[in-house]
Design an enzyme around this catalytic site. Structure first.
Site, PDB file in Angstrom:
ATOM      1  N   GLY A   1      -8.796  -9.386   4.201  1.00 48.22           N
ATOM      2  CA  GLY A   1      -7.383  -9.715   4.034  1.00 48.22           C
ATOM      3  C   GLY A   1      -6.589  -9.389   5.294  1.00 48.22           C
ATOM      4  O   GLY A   1      -7.151  -9.163   6.371  1.00 48.22           O
TER       5      GLY A   1
ATOM      6  N   CYS B   1       0.818  -1.215   0.000  1.00 48.02           N
ATOM      7  CA  CYS B   1       0.000   0.000   0.000  1.00 48.02           C
ATOM      8  C   CYS B   1       0.851   1.263   0.000  1.00 48.02           C
ATOM      9  O   CYS B   1       0.387   2.320  -0.427  1.00 48.02           O
ATOM     10  CB  CYS B   1      -0.942   0.007   1.203  1.00 48.02           C
TER      11      CYS B   1
END
EC number: 1.2.1.70
Length: 444
Positions: free
Chosen positions: A191, A50
């Site tokens: 997740g 990310c």
């Protein structure tokens, strides 16, 4: 050969650009296979999280390698090189090695000292090995890096006070609402990031939690662990009506929540504000939603201020780890410098063994009555003599390889032992392009 890193990360690019250069987990293997075919690229590992997308590569020419890696990124994401280049940071040679160590140890993370990146680096490396995108150099380097990162976290306290991004998202919710006991919290995504958020929510007293995921069974498993509830993604609009806080991390390629959807939802919320934290890259929530009166949207870059807690303490520990990194870099460079001498040593051993083999054949012709046991004993002892004789020359060759002007000295070494340089160079090519060796990778 040269080591090169091409990086786009949270320091150099905002989330709205990083999401354009994010590899999905399902496409990483194909991406590394494609990159491996690019001109100048000998080995590669792609890391995409990310907060960063980074390409680690061994290239035969720095200038050519830089260009073709940039071109690969632009082509893969259907962008122009000119669009990508301003956001890229390039690390070369020692800088590239140091960067990999720092990233894996969590020193370059938004949350200094976090450990999630270690697992992500290891996973990317293992995938690269599976598609034969790594070779001798990266197999050794990544093994050393992963081992050092584990040691750094066990020998220092840097990870004890470090927040994860998911934890920071929960802390932001606590700053806004105070106690979370009576808040309705909606988690999108089952997740690792979503589960970390749920774990931190539970630890902060949140009990009214709903988990939603494209695969309902995954949401059910995760929700059950923390006394939450699971719902199918088809009921998202209804769930948004109830929620006070939304934390989203689905990994979807398109917006899961659009401005049009939230406009409808707001009309039914009777003025109740909804605080939304989007920690996904690419983003799950349309940034235009922040324009709506009752929706307060934060993305992963907005969490920077939250994660500053305990930073000074963690930076002290980071200094200790940096010293450890510098020691490891010296060890790796020493190993790297001796890599070129391997073919020379191999040629020397082969020549000695050939002499031993010829001697054994001559001995068997002169003494045909030797038993099998006697042959084995003689062979074993003659090989032992060879090993003893070669021990010091091999050590000297390795020392020479780490010195300045090593090429000329090693050429003289080869001449002294009457080694054919063509054979040595041929062996060097085999070592340079070797792909079969797979070292054991330390477990996490």
């Amino acid at each position: 050969m040269h080591i090169l890193v091409v990086s786009v990360n949270y320091r150099t690019a905002p989330v709205e650009f990083r999401e354009k250069l994010t590899f999905q987990a399902t496409e990483l293997e194909q991406a590394m296979t494609t990159l491996q075919k690019q001109k100048s690229v000998l080995e590669n590992v792609i890391v995409s999280t990310c907060n960063r997308t980074e390409i680690y590569a061994v290239v035969d020419q720095l200038h050519t390698g830089r260009y073709y890696i940039k071109k690969f990124l632009a082509d893969w994401f259907q962008l122009e090189i000119e669009e990508v280049a301003p956001y890229l940071t390039i690390f070369e040679q020692d800088g590239a090695i140091d960067h990999l160590f720092r990233v894996t140890c969590g020193l370059d993370s938004m949350v200094v000292g976090e450990t999630q990146i270690l697992g992500q680096i290891k996973d990317s490396f293992l995938e690269a090995q599976q598609v034969k995108a790594t070779g001798t150099i990266f197999n050794e380097l990544f093994k050393q890096v992963i081992t050092l990162a584990k040691r750094a976290h066990s020998e220092t306290t840097i990870g004890e006070s470090a927040m994860s991004v998911s934890y920071a998202a929960v802390e932001l919710g606590k700053k806004i609402f105070g106690e979370l006991t009576d808040c309705h919290v909606l988690i999108l995504g089952a997740g690792k990031m979503g589960e970390l958020a749920l774990q931190n929510l539970y630890g902060s007293g949140a009990r009214k939690v709903t988990v939603m995921n494209r695969t309902l069974s995954k949401a059910e498993i995760m929700a059950e662990k923390y006394m939450g509830h699971a719902k199918p993604l088809s009921e998202l609009q209804c769930a948004l009506l109830e929620a006070d806080i939304l934390i989203s991390s689905t990994g979807a390629s398109d917006y899961v929540i659009t401005k049009e959807m939230m406009t409808k939802v707001e009309k039914m919320r009777s003025g109740r504000p909804l605080f939304m934290v989007d920690i996904a890259v690419p983003r799950d929530i349309d940034p235009a939603i922040d324009e709506l009166e009752g929706s307060f949207l934060y993305d992963i870059d907005d969490l920077q201020g939250v994660v500053e807690a305990n930073r000074a303490e963690r930076l002290k520990e980071a200094e200790k780890i940096q010293f450890m990194i510098e020691e490891e870099i010296v060890l790796f460079k020493t190993w790297l410098s001796t890599l070129g001498v391997v073919p020379l040593i191999s040629a020397l051993r082969d020549k000695a063994l050939a002499i031993q083999s010829e001697t054994m054949e001559s001995l068997e012709r002169k003494i045909p009555t030797l038993s099998d046991r006697e042959r084995k004993v003689i062979s074993k002892h003659t090989k032992s003599i060879i090993n003893q004789l070669l021990k010091d020359p091999i050590l000297v060759a390795k020392e020479i390889a780490a010195e300045e002007g090593a090429d000329e000295k090693l050429a003289l070494f080869a001449k002294i032992f009457d080694l054919e340089m063509e054979d040595v160079e041929s062996r060097a090519e085999e070592v340079e392009h070797k792909r079969a060796w797979t070292p054991s990778v330390p477990s996490l």
